[in-house]
Design an enzyme around this catalytic site. Structure first.
Site, PDB file in Angstrom:
ATOM      1  N   ASN A  21       0.315   3.995   1.341  1.00 28.75           N
ATOM      2  CA  ASN A  21       0.470   4.511   2.861  1.00 28.75           C
ATOM      3  C   ASN A  21       1.237   3.518   3.709  1.00 28.75           C
ATOM      4  O   ASN A  21       1.435   4.021   4.827  1.00 28.75           O
ATOM      5  CB  ASN A  21      -0.826   4.830   3.279  1.00 28.75           C
ATOM      6  N   ARG A  22       1.624   2.728   3.314  1.00 30.04           N
ATOM      7  CA  ARG A  22       2.652   1.795   3.890  1.00 30.04           C
ATOM      8  C   ARG A  22       1.978   0.818   5.062  1.00 30.04           C
ATOM      9  O   ARG A  22       2.449  -0.045   5.770  1.00 30.04           O
ATOM     10  CB  ARG A  22       3.928   2.281   4.729  1.00 30.04           C
ATOM     11  N   LEU A  23       0.692   0.922   5.203  1.00 29.44           N
ATOM     12  CA  LEU A  23      -0.130  -0.063   5.869  1.00 29.44           C
ATOM     13  C   LEU A  23      -0.515  -1.194   4.913  1.00 29.44           C
ATOM     14  O   LEU A  23      -1.705  -1.425   4.504  1.00 29.44           O
ATOM     15  CB  LEU A  23      -1.552   0.646   6.161  1.00 29.44           C
TER      16      LEU A  23
ATOM     17  N   GLN B 259       0.644  -1.228   0.063  1.00 32.63           N
ATOM     18  CA  GLN B 259       0.114  -0.033   0.025  1.00 32.63           C
ATOM     19  C   GLN B 259       0.865   1.171   0.104  1.00 32.63           C
ATOM     20  O   GLN B 259       1.883   1.182   0.731  1.00 32.63           O
ATOM     21  CB  GLN B 259      -0.927   0.093   1.349  1.00 32.63           C
TER      22      GLN B 259
END
Length: 299
Positions: A263-265, A261
């Site tokens: 957003n790094r989530l 992702q």
């Protein structure tokens, strides 16, 4: 028995900073967008609660993407029993409910770290390591190899660690699959069947290369290869499979599916087989197909 895992991380590019003894490359501003926050991979997006079937679905998608040259390329991580790791790229050549198959040289570093106590494997090791000793004849007789093993390869047994980790990474899809499992050799007839399907030049290459041994120069293997090309120039002449070459089967005990992702989530869903006396946590864990369970992991 030591277990290990492999994963990918990203390096970041930035300004060059000169340090006292070396140049440090700050690459922290290297950044690529991944998937949008609404393009998630959650439990409800699983194609199957069987991780092999889930892998099959993702693999078939990956092999259809033009920008993925070899969807079957995977990182193979091994380690000595003392815990010193090594990793390299290999090609998966098949998979089934049993696991994942690849082929290699049984005298390579990876093979040494995956060392499995079997008489015929011991014989190969003796052939390579003690050809100038009184035990040199043992490689022709596995029963003799077993009796001599304690004498000539006590140190070798200390390196036994027949487990590994695999990782597939398909960048255009922002997906990866990580696999941990035990390793065993495939039957000799399976290795022979695959070897005979390979292009003739690839078969000759397997004979020439005693993988991971030190070479004086490139010309050494070039000459050996040229000699074999001459010896087997008759296309009808059979090229025998060397006894130091064959396949391994990785039987998975854990498989993790990752999707990136922006957003790094990132999305991470891990399958594993229940350990003895391990109970299912109904709050976080889901019953999968057969003896598999799966859960979502924090990114």
């Amino acid at each position: 028995m030591l277990r290990l895992a492999v994963r990918c991380v990203a390096l970041r590019r930035g300004p060059v900073v000169t340090m006292s003894s070396a140049t440090y490359y700050d690459i922290s501003d290297m950044r690529k967008p991944y998937r949008a926050s609404d393009d998630v991979f959650d439990v409800g997006n699983l194609v199957s609660t069987n991780p092999i079937q889930q892998f099959e679905a993702w693999f078939n998608e990956a092999r259809a993407v033009p920008n993925i040259g070899e969807a079957n390329a995977m990182a193979l991580a091994t380690a000595s029993k003392s815990g010193f790791p090594s990793v390299r790229m290999v090609l998966m050549k098949g998979f089934s409910e049993k696991g994942f198959t690849f082929f290699t040289n049984y005298e390579s570093r990876k093979a040494a770290e995956l060392f499995i106590f079997e008489p015929n494997i011991i014989a190969i090791w003796i052939r390579k390591s003690v050809s100038d000793t009184p035990y040199a004849a043992a490689w022709n007789d596995p029963s003799v190899a077993r009796s001599k093993f304690a004498v000539v390869s006590q140190d070798k047994l200390a390196d036994e660690n027949p487990v590994c980790s695999l990782m597939f990474y398909w960048d255009p899809m922002k997906r990866s699959v990580r696999i941990e499992g035990t390793v065993e050799r495939v039957p000799e007839e399976e290795s022979l069947h695959y070897f005979e399907q390979r292009p003739r030049k690839s078969r000759l290459g397997a004979i020439v290369s005693h993988q991971s041994t030190i070479l004086e120069s490139r010309e050494v293997i070039n000459q050996k290869y040229a000699d074999l090309l001459e010896e087997y120039k008759d296309e009808e002449k059979n090229i025998p499979k060397p006894d130091y070459w064959g396949g391994y089967l990785v039987r998975p005990i854990s498989m993790e599916f990752w999707q990136g992702q922006t957003n790094r989530l990132h999305d991470r869903i891990r399958f594993h087989k229940l350990k003895e006396n391990e109970a299912i946590d109904s709050k976080c864990m889901h019953q999968g197909d057969r003896d598999w369970v799966f859960e979502r992991l924090a990114p």
